[in-house]
Design an enzyme around this catalytic site. Structure first.
Site, PDB file in Angstrom:
ATOM      1  N   CYS A 118       8.436 -65.159  87.041  1.00 28.95           N
ATOM      2  CA  CYS A 118       9.099 -66.227  87.797  1.00 28.95           C
ATOM      3  C   CYS A 118       8.129 -67.381  87.996  1.00 28.95           C
ATOM      4  CB  CYS A 118       9.581 -65.694  89.130  1.00 28.95           C
ATOM      5  SG  CYS A 118       8.283 -64.860  90.019  1.00 28.95           S
TER       6      CYS A 118
ATOM      7  N   GLU B 194      14.386 -63.620  96.655  1.00 25.53           N
ATOM      8  CA  GLU B 194      13.326 -64.314  95.917  1.00 25.53           C
ATOM      9  C   GLU B 194      13.864 -64.507  94.507  1.00 25.53           C
ATOM     10  OE1 GLU B 194       9.568 -62.334  96.783  1.00 25.53           O
ATOM     11  OE2 GLU B 194      10.486 -61.633  98.634  1.00 25.53           O
TER      12      GLU B 194
END
Ligand code: NAP
Length: 556
Positions: A349, A315
């Site tokens: 993020c 990720e």
């Protein structure tokens, strides 16, 4: 490729999980329906007082030495990593022994050796341990919050969201594992019994980032463990103390000493070794694009004695956009953009780093955004009056300021942009506060969509705003990115919302709300393209990343 030699093979019993016990749902205990953990209300005087008490307790542990936990035992190397408070870098939050190459190797080999035993532990026991971990963190919630305030520079509210998410991952994955332990219904051929069961993979390496140092570390670790895998956790070098506290909780909850190792150390020193080891069966990574791609590449190359294709769950980064349409509720859009861009200093993020605004409302949006951003307070996050704290490290501070310099050439600065701590930062309660890594919220307008600050992940409080001719143009600009993590659209027009649903290419799309703050269970989280391997943390499919399915057909 040369033929594999017999002596390179692991013993069968060292890697073969037992099918029947792993999938047994016989002793299934019912857990209450999953509910997200509630957040503490830091506006209440009693919560503030308890938070300050937790801070005092945590501070009393500053500079403590933390040993490694490898192969079921504490280990010291004498080679220490100092974790500092980014608000006051002179303060050492914890001193951590760093793993040597030998210890990292031992960690993987022991995880591999212990895997058969752990994989045979009944699912219900594993589930029970996760629920216990959640309960223990819940009991110590303010203490964990306080560690995040001092080690990661989170405000109390951001810290509490991180800890709550860690608890949610434990509770949610516990329930998901119960579900997966019951064999799914298959077509039954005449004269056969047809089944499919899920088996764990083996020994895995878990590599989290520093920005959700509890939630992501805990989420990846407990997902792997509850599925029946053993893990070697390599925490971020920016937040090793929180990782050490989490390891304490795993042991206190009753996880067997050899089910996990905490292998603190520099990613560039032990990272490759952990990823490349032939006994590593999978890697669960969350972090930057470059490190993720490197891990993916290294893991793809089979090593001597390796009998599987390593699975990589990665990720990675984002360059997340919010589209503000001419038919948007502008005040709500301004609030959503500011919150998504500057919450936790833009170090999520999912943070909004691009605002794409319809030219019909562009000037009005910018003027509202400017006044909102100028009202954001920056300073030591221990003080609940501050909305933003420091960025994580001296390295991040330098990189972000370099991007701000680039931004001054690529756009029109409308807020922030100072290369020194803001006035608010200097208002901290001692002189050292001014030495923290504080960067004010910074906004550039009129940015060309091909500009570096519009394309590259900065990972700090820097927002680039671009003008769009119309909604289709806005969508095209939003999709013109190598990433595809989160995105949001503010519009009151149902047709435009439909088009965004269809063609805004991101893993997490939000309509008329901010693009940060994914909730476990409600917003399974993970992105497309260079944002990762399309996994969905906190979603019903996530545990499948840590399992493999076996089909069994028995002739009756
Ligand atoms: P990073 O620099 O990539 O580091 C992440 C982890 O990888 C750290 O534990 C790091 O250890 C380790 N590492 C570094 N080099 C390695 C190597 N050669 N082999 C193995 N491991 C290695 O990222 P970060 O700065 O911690 O985190 C910020 C990034 O994470 C941003 O790009 C952000 O977008 C992304 N992120 C993505 C998600 C998501 O869900 N998609 C969530 C959060 C964050 P050291 O600390 O020891 O270097």
């Amino acid at each position: 490729m040369p033929a594999r030699r017999m002596e390179d093979r692991p013993e069968r019993g060292q890697y073969t999980p037992m099918t029947t016990l792993v999938t047994s749902g016989a002793a299934r205990k019912s857990l209450p329906e999953f509910k997200n953990e509630s957040y503490l209300d830091f506006s209440k005087p009693e919560i503030r007082a308890a938070a300050q008490a937790a801070l005092v307790q945590v501070r009393s542990e500053f500079e403590r030495e933390h040993e490694l936990w490898i192969a079921g035992a504490h280990r010291k190397t004498g080679d220490l990593l100092n974790s500092v408070n980014p608000s006051r870098p002179a303060e050492i939050v914890g001193r951590h022994h760093k793993a040597s190459a030998e210890l990292a190797t031992l960690a993987v080999e022991d995880a591999h050796a212990y895997f058969p035993e752990w994989s045979r532990t009944p699912v219900e026991r594993r589930v029970e341990l996760l629920v216990r971990v959640a309960a223990l963190i819940r009991e110590r919630k303010l203490e964990f919050d306080a560690w995040l305030v001092v080690e990661a520079g989170k405000t109390w509210a951001e810290a509490d969201a991180d800890v709550s998410e860690g608890i949610d991952f434990c509770e949610y994955y516990a329930r998901q594992m119960q579900r997966l332990a019951a064999p799914p219904e298959l077509v039954q051929l005449a004269g056969e019994r047809d089944e499919m069961v899920y088996l764990p993979l083996g020994a895995g390496v878990v590599i989290p980032p520093w920005n959700f140092p509890l939630a992501i570390l805990a989420g990846m670790t407990v997902a792997a463990l509850v599925a029946g895998n053993t893990v070697v956790v390599k925490p971020s070098s920016e937040a090793p103390t929180i990782a050490a506290k989490f390891a304490e909780v795993l042991l206190a909850a009753g996880f067997p000493p050899r089910s996990f190792s905490l292998c603190t150390g520099s990613g560039s020193v032990v990272g490759d070794l952990l990823v490349e080891h032939p006994r590593t069966r999978f890697v669960a990574f969350t972090g930057s694009r470059d490190v993720g791609l490197r891990i993916n590449e290294l893991a793809a190359k089979p090593r001597r004695g390796q009998i599987w294709i390593k699975r990589v769950v990665a990720e990675m980064g984002g360059k997340d956009a919010i589209i503000v349409d001419r038919e948007a509720d502008l005040d709500s859009a301004v609030a959503g953009v500011a919150q998504s861009a500057f919450g936790y200093q833009g170090q999520k993020c999912s943070a909004c780093s691009r605002a794409i605004v319809d030219e019909a409302v562009y000037d009005e949006f910018l003027s509202k955004l400017k006044s909102r951003v100028e009202g954001l307070t920056v300073g030591p996050p221990e003080d609940p009056a501050n909305f933003m704290g420091p960025v994580i490290s001296a390295g991040a501070y330098r990189t972000i300021l370099e991007y701000i310099d680039t931004g001054k050439r690529e756009g029109r600065l409308i807020a922030g942009g100072a290369a020194v701590p803001s006035n608010a930062a200097a208002k901290g309660n001692d002189a050292a506060a001014g030495d923290g890594y504080f960067i004010p919220p910074t906004v550039f307008a009129d940015v060309d969509p091909k500009a570096r600050i519009f394309q590259e992940e900065i990972f700090g409080p820097v927002l680039a705003v671009a003008r769009a001719r119309d909604f289709d143009h806005a969508l095209a600009l939003a999709n013109d990115s190598e990433y595809g993590l989160t995105g949001a659209v503010y519009s009151q027009n149902p047709d435009k919302i439909r088009r965004a649903r269809e063609s805004f290419f991101v893993g997490n799309l939000y309509i008329n709300r901010k693009c940060t703050g994914a909730m476990v269970g409600a917003h399974p989280f993970g992105g497309f393209n260079m944002s990762g391997t399309d996994s969905k943390a906190g979603g019903p499919d996530y545990l499948l990343q840590f399992l493999q399915a076996k089909s069994i057909a028995e002739k009756l």
